[in-house]
Design a protein around this motif. Structure first.
Motif, PDB file in Angstrom:
ATOM      1  N   ARG A  24      47.206  31.747  43.165  1.00 42.01           N
ATOM      2  CA  ARG A  24      45.994  31.749  43.503  1.00 42.01           C
ATOM      3  C   ARG A  24      45.229  32.927  44.032  1.00 42.01           C
ATOM      4  N   ALA A  25      45.952  34.054  44.441  1.00 37.07           N
ATOM      5  CA  ALA A  25      45.650  35.327  44.715  1.00 37.07           C
ATOM      6  C   ALA A  25      45.209  36.131  43.444  1.00 37.07           C
ATOM      7  N   LEU A  26      46.106  35.979  42.488  1.00 35.56           N
ATOM      8  CA  LEU A  26      45.982  36.701  41.278  1.00 35.56           C
ATOM      9  C   LEU A  26      44.705  36.029  40.547  1.00 35.56           C
ATOM     10  N   ALA A  27      44.675  34.794  40.516  1.00 31.68           N
ATOM     11  CA  ALA A  27      43.304  34.255  39.857  1.00 31.68           C
ATOM     12  C   ALA A  27      42.020  34.304  40.546  1.00 31.68           C
ATOM     13  N   TRP A  28      41.999  34.696  41.868  1.00 25.88           N
ATOM     14  CA  TRP A  28      40.941  35.208  42.657  1.00 25.88           C
ATOM     15  C   TRP A  28      40.711  36.640  42.096  1.00 25.88           C
ATOM     16  N   ASP A  29      41.425  37.266  41.980  1.00 23.40           N
ATOM     17  CA  ASP A  29      41.280  38.684  41.621  1.00 23.40           C
ATOM     18  C   ASP A  29      40.511  38.716  40.386  1.00 23.40           C
ATOM     19  N   GLN A  30      41.213  37.863  39.469  1.00 18.63           N
ATOM     20  CA  GLN A  30      40.352  37.778  37.885  1.00 18.63           C
ATOM     21  C   GLN A  30      38.982  37.016  38.007  1.00 18.63           C
ATOM     22  N   LEU A  31      38.875  35.893  38.871  1.00 21.54           N
ATOM     23  CA  LEU A  31      37.445  35.434  39.068  1.00 21.54           C
ATOM     24  C   LEU A  31      36.631  36.434  39.657  1.00 21.54           C
ATOM     25  N   VAL A  32      37.037  37.446  40.632  1.00 25.00           N
ATOM     26  CA  VAL A  32      35.950  38.011  40.953  1.00 25.00           C
ATOM     27  C   VAL A  32      35.738  39.277  40.097  1.00 25.00           C
ATOM     28  N   ALA A  33      36.506  39.546  39.363  1.00 26.96           N
ATOM     29  CA  ALA A  33      36.271  40.581  38.250  1.00 26.96           C
ATOM     30  C   ALA A  33      35.444  40.133  37.334  1.00 26.96           C
ATOM     31  N   THR A  34      35.650  38.905  37.010  1.00 30.05           N
ATOM     32  CA  THR A  34      34.571  38.161  35.841  1.00 30.05           C
ATOM     33  C   THR A  34      33.315  38.201  36.462  1.00 30.05           C
ATOM     34  N   ALA A  35      33.311  37.627  37.579  1.00 26.45           N
ATOM     35  CA  ALA A  35      32.033  37.659  38.354  1.00 26.45           C
ATOM     36  C   ALA A  35      31.227  38.572  38.502  1.00 26.45           C
ATOM     37  N   ARG A  36      31.839  40.006  38.662  1.00 31.49           N
ATOM     38  CA  ARG A  36      31.234  41.192  38.750  1.00 31.49           C
ATOM     39  C   ARG A  36      30.805  41.668  37.396  1.00 31.49           C
ATOM     40  N   ARG A  37      31.470  41.090  36.265  1.00 29.75           N
ATOM     41  CA  ARG A  37      30.876  41.449  34.772  1.00 29.75           C
ATOM     42  C   ARG A  37      29.957  40.839  34.564  1.00 29.75           C
ATOM     43  N   THR A  38      29.567  39.753  34.845  1.00 30.14           N
ATOM     44  CA  THR A  38      28.243  38.969  34.750  1.00 30.14           C
ATOM     45  C   THR A  38      27.251  39.692  34.992  1.00 30.14           C
ATOM     46  N   VAL A  39      27.223  40.409  36.374  1.00 34.78           N
ATOM     47  CA  VAL A  39      26.100  41.309  36.526  1.00 34.78           C
ATOM     48  C   VAL A  39      26.086  42.475  35.801  1.00 34.78           C
ATOM     49  N   SER A  40      26.984  43.329  35.746  1.00 34.95           N
ATOM     50  CA  SER A  40      27.022  44.455  34.975  1.00 34.95           C
ATOM     51  C   SER A  40      26.685  44.183  33.659  1.00 34.95           C
ATOM     52  N   ASP A  41      26.894  43.259  32.926  1.00 32.87           N
ATOM     53  CA  ASP A  41      26.569  42.985  31.708  1.00 32.87           C
ATOM     54  C   ASP A  41      25.120  42.497  31.518  1.00 32.87           C
ATOM     55  N   GLY A  42      24.600  42.117  32.618  1.00 37.00           N
ATOM     56  CA  GLY A  42      23.213  41.551  32.599  1.00 37.00           C
ATOM     57  C   GLY A  42      23.028  40.134  32.444  1.00 37.00           C
ATOM     58  N   LEU A  43      24.020  39.455  32.523  1.00 37.81           N
ATOM     59  CA  LEU A  43      23.887  37.838  32.469  1.00 37.81           C
ATOM     60  C   LEU A  43      23.345  37.317  33.603  1.00 37.81           C
ATOM     61  N   VAL A  44      23.408  37.966  34.830  1.00 35.56           N
ATOM     62  CA  VAL A  44      22.991  37.283  36.232  1.00 35.56           C
ATOM     63  C   VAL A  44      22.385  38.584  36.911  1.00 35.56           C
ATOM     64  N   VAL A  45      21.582  38.043  37.840  1.00 35.13           N
ATOM     65  CA  VAL A  45      20.985  39.059  38.720  1.00 35.13           C
ATOM     66  C   VAL A  45      21.049  38.595  40.086  1.00 35.13           C
ATOM     67  N   GLY A  46      21.504  39.583  40.961  1.00 34.75           N
ATOM     68  CA  GLY A  46      21.801  39.209  42.463  1.00 34.75           C
ATOM     69  C   GLY A  46      23.113  38.366  42.284  1.00 34.75           C
ATOM     70  N   THR A  47      22.870  37.074  43.117  1.00 34.45           N
ATOM     71  CA  THR A  47      23.955  36.282  43.415  1.00 34.45           C
ATOM     72  C   THR A  47      23.597  34.871  42.571  1.00 34.45           C
ATOM     73  N   SER A  48      22.737  34.929  41.361  1.00 34.53           N
ATOM     74  CA  SER A  48      22.743  33.995  40.691  1.00 34.53           C
ATOM     75  C   SER A  48      23.792  33.953  39.679  1.00 34.53           C
TER      76      SER A  48
END
Length: 234
Positions: A24-48
């Motif tokens: 679960r800890a490993l999956a959480w780290d990967q999830l957070v990295a993916t969520a941050r990537r959606t922001v850096s790649d312009g797929l979401v704005v803010g917390t959307s």
């Protein structure tokens, strides 16, 4: 001898729980990295937008209203498949009904939902994304648009599931995108491909006096068949 036998199940249970916690800890780290990537790649704005990943019978999800760059290992948030929160103190995403609907209806291990601008624009114009590129085959075929419903509602989750039938991604009218895969990377890649195809169609459609050529059903089927063997086969 009897005491030793009696202690073995307890030791095994402790070992299994430690391994599950590590997973679960490993999956959480990967999830957070993916969520941050959606922001850096312009797929979401803010917390959307939101991201989830399934580990066993637990679904880890991004919490609602928390900027992704502030998430840490201590913020792990998880729910059971029936929606009961089983991990963390932060409230899960408001789009939890959509995520759980996907896990219950498919073999998904990860889900990515975004408010990507080009894909959202296309969702307001058509009933499905016209087959302008063979990458549609990687998503199961022409990408459908789910009818609009209030965000976070069961109605939206039901509309989304119908649009997803036979597909691994769909558009949500006046809202955004949803894709899933057997890994976070695949779910994310499908989201990025969908946004790119929407941008491509909007660009081609914007030339006055010209209409973009589209692929036939046969061409799409051929592409889908060939794409099944794409990659390194691992």
């Amino acid at each position: 001898m009897s005491e030793q036998r009696g202690g073995e199940p307890g030791a095994k249970a402790e070992h299994d729980e430690r391994e599950a916690a590590k997973a679960r800890a490993l999956a959480w780290d990967q999830l957070v990295a993916t969520a941050r990537r959606t922001v850096s790649d312009g797929l979401v704005v803010g917390t959307s937008g939101n991201v989830s990943v399934r580990v066993g019978d637990t679904v880890l999800v991004t919490p609602t209203g928390v900027p992704y760059d502030r998430l840490s290992a201590d913020d792990i948030t998880g729910v059971a498949l029936d929606g009961r929160q089983v991990l963390g103190a932060l409230l899960p995403t408001s789009e939890l009904p959509m995520h759980l609907a996907v896990y219950r209806a498919t073999d998904a291990r990860a889900v990515v939902h975004t408010h990507a601008v080009h894909a959202t624009a296309v969702s307001t114009l058509v009933e499905e994304l016209p087959p302008i590129h063979y990458l549609s085959g990687a998503l199961g075929g022409a990408v459908r648009v789910a009818p609009y419903a209030t965000y976070g509602s069961q109605e939206l989750a039901e509309n989304m599931l119908r649009a997803l039938s036979g597909r691994t991604a769909c558009l949500l009218r006046n809202h955004g995108t949803l894709s899933y895969g057997d890994t976070l990377d695949r779910a994310y890649d499908r989201t990025a491909q969908l946004e790119w195809m929407c941008r491509l169609w909007l660009t081609a459609s914007s030339i006055p006096g010209l209409t973009p050529s589209l692929l036939t059903e046969e061409q799409m089927a051929d592409a889908a068949l060939k794409l099944r063997g794409y990659g390194q086969g691992r």
